[in-house]
Design an enzyme around this catalytic site. Sequence first.
Site, PDB file in Angstrom:
ATOM      1  N   THR A 228      35.652  45.626  48.095  1.00 17.91           N
ATOM      2  CA  THR A 228      36.750  45.171  48.940  1.00 17.91           C
ATOM      3  C   THR A 228      38.038  45.130  48.130  1.00 17.91           C
ATOM      4  O   THR A 228      38.016  44.964  46.909  1.00 17.91           O
ATOM      5  CB  THR A 228      36.510  43.752  49.486  1.00 17.91           C
ATOM      6  N   ASP A 229      39.175  45.287  48.832  1.00 20.63           N
ATOM      7  CA  ASP A 229      40.423  44.902  48.192  1.00 20.63           C
ATOM      8  C   ASP A 229      40.365  43.391  48.003  1.00 20.63           C
ATOM      9  O   ASP A 229      39.628  42.685  48.698  1.00 20.63           O
ATOM     10  CB  ASP A 229      41.615  45.308  49.049  1.00 20.63           C
ATOM     11  N   TRP A 230      41.140  42.882  47.072  1.00 17.83           N
ATOM     12  CA  TRP A 230      41.025  41.478  46.688  1.00 17.83           C
ATOM     13  C   TRP A 230      41.441  40.579  47.852  1.00 17.83           C
ATOM     14  O   TRP A 230      42.575  40.590  48.296  1.00 17.83           O
ATOM     15  CB  TRP A 230      41.859  41.212  45.444  1.00 17.83           C
ATOM     16  N   GLY A 231      40.455  39.833  48.363  1.00 18.95           N
ATOM     17  CA  GLY A 231      40.680  38.994  49.536  1.00 18.95           C
ATOM     18  C   GLY A 231      40.549  39.755  50.836  1.00 18.95           C
ATOM     19  O   GLY A 231      40.856  39.222  51.897  1.00 18.95           O
ATOM     20  N   GLY A 232      40.077  41.000  50.772  1.00 20.55           N
ATOM     21  CA  GLY A 232      40.041  41.857  51.948  1.00 20.55           C
ATOM     22  C   GLY A 232      38.785  41.747  52.790  1.00 20.55           C
ATOM     23  O   GLY A 232      38.652  42.462  53.780  1.00 20.55           O
TER      24      GLY A 232
END
Length: 811
Positions: A228-232
């Site tokens: 995932t993108d960070w926090g995604g």
Amino acid sequence: MDYTAFISELTLEEKASLLSGADFWKSRSVARLNIPAISFADGPSGIRRQAEDADHLGLNPGLPATCFPASSTLANSWDDGLVERVGQAIGEEAVALEADVVLGPGLNIKRNPLCGRNFEYYSEDPLLAGKLAASCVRGIQSSGAAACPKHFAANSQELRRMSVDSIVDHRALREIYLTGFEIAVLEGKPLAIMSAYNKINGVYANENEFLLKRVLRDEWGHDGIVVTDWGGSNSHVDGVIAGSNMEMPSAGFNSPRELVEAVRSGQLDEAHIDDRVTEYLSVVSRISTVGDRPAIDFSSHHKLAREAAADSIVLLKNDDNILPLRAGTKTAIIGSFARVPRYQGAGSSQVNSVQIDSTLELIDGYDLQMIGFAEGFNRRGLRDDEAASAAVKLAAEADIVLLYLGLDELAESEGVDREHMRLRDNQIGLLEAVSRVNPRVVVVLSCGAPIEMPWLSNCQALVHGYLGGQAGAGAMLDVLTGRVCPSGKLAESYPISYQDVPSADLFPASGYTAEYRESIYVGYRYYDSADKQVLFPFGFGLSYTKFVYSDIRADEAQVSFTLTNTGSVAGAEIAQIYIAKPDSSVFRPAKELKSYIKASLEPGESRRLSVRFDQFAFRFFEYRDGCFRVEEGRYTILIGASSRDIRLIQDIEVAGELVEEDASRQRLPSYYSADVRHVLREEFSRLYGQTLPVSEWDRTQPLGYNDTVAQLFYARSRLARLVLKIIIKLKKRADDKGEPDLNMLFIINIPFRGIAKMLGGVFDPPMVEALLRIVNGHCFRGLGALIAATVKKIRNNRRFAGKIRTTRRAL
């Protein structure tokens, strides 16, 4: 070591733990089986490896590393080999700095020039973006580290980037927004792919089974992981089902506990976890960064950064051959950027450069008579009449003025889109004043994306360095003085005005959806098809020498031609191969880039060049069948120095399938005429093939899990509105200092679910739901629910952690 053999020995809790982070930058390990953690680092233009005291949002400066030219800069080199060498150097620094996975390259399509993150991306063209990304991946992974191309996919704006829904028709999605990733996967074979924050046609990218399984794994054969993108991450359970392997950063034990509970409740088949863990352990087995960590050869990497910057510089104007500068030229250097270079963008890609060259420090090494330097303007746009007057006075005394202009640090940053395409007024005013006293002005430009240039007539030459990295200043002086013959060509179109951009009216989307109404007509595909005048076309760039193209020979397998350097100096030319099918049964752009070749030639030298066509050359996506097809018939091969400077043409016959024309020509007139600047929603809905979702945000409804912190302005709670005002005030204070607070930018755009995903497990989803009750005006009930949810989270996480400890002792 093959860690997949341990899958049968892992408990459910251990397997679940391996699918999310241990902290902001590392995955979890299983010590009893010697399964190591892997570490991640940002890396599109150099390694940003944070020290152990990393901040919660991961935006504080990293350890010293080489800052190479930004991706938007390197793309102008059109040099696969050079990009691969840069990737190899980045990989070497990753290994030395104990990073196992490099989060890059970025290859999202430049749909609109105002996207705040365009400097991180290669091109508006998917073939060029994909080829360069594949080269970068090969370079990074030759060091033993893993590359992680991003952001998959259709991630085109920063506003509401973590929650916006990209509404894209099937052809545009497959031909424009996925093709670059397809090339990167097939030719680069990355060990990881980063999913995007946004939704695509109603489904979050990280939960999109069509993207992550059918396309990425089944069609393209990706055998690595999806991060995932960070926090995604929206739903970790849905992500694992869809094919996502790693949720980052750590959300404490909230995320693995969520998976275990889903298995025990029957919501999630444990086989999905086994598949994702097997894929993850396979990648861990193939990463070879362990052992001795070699010292970084910063000196050689700096030389490479300078070479890369020089090969990427684009000469856009050179009236009367004012360049290269002659030896002994009386030169005035004007502009803040000559003293403090603008060499990289802001955000997660920002490198803590090991050294930074500046023009003023290097100028003595060149045979120029520098008569002085003047600051000229305040780079943040504040009026400074004294500085401007001093610059004009200096300019009047010079033979040549080198005027360094560009976008400042606040203009291009992750987390915020640009508001316009203009230089600051004080810079334009200074150029006009200087040119009145000395018309021999050379503008040296620094910015990572296109700008409007109504001032172009006020300079005799324009040299664009984009964002040249830590060695960009020396590279620019090499080009200005003729040590290097410029060979860069634009990897994106420069419209005359922002209003010429096909997506101008719809960007950035401020509602729930972003409608890609222009479909496949992005960049030159629109400008050339609609015969729209541009400032500089895609693929444009001048040289200090001349090249002649001749003797084309083409068939459906390959094309060859002769290139001759007819000038007096050695130089490199980028020949671009386009394909057109004017009589197509489906709507198509006037031409599409299908290959390119860069050749260096001595004066008078001729060379026969040949390019083979690959599987991407003649295809289009047939939405009715859900697959790519090749339409039979006559195609036109065009070879040019840019998309608007075609030198050679030949028609060929291509075997394929008969494609019958349907009624879409009458239903979709804007797309067949390429007149997509103002497509009505009704016509786009017909192209999309279904009813478009509601985009407008209903402010009468309570805020929800995927609404953003920025929407607190309309919250029913006075306290919530006060919190937003404080955040905005802190952001403005940083902006006024000329130092953008990236943490504030991130917070403003974060959806409420991000509170559960970005703070190391301090909150879990039920706690966020309780916070939303407070935000929506139910203060006392929300506070009670928050306390209850907090107690429950602490109790459950203690039990989960205790079970893992018990397992370790027992086994």
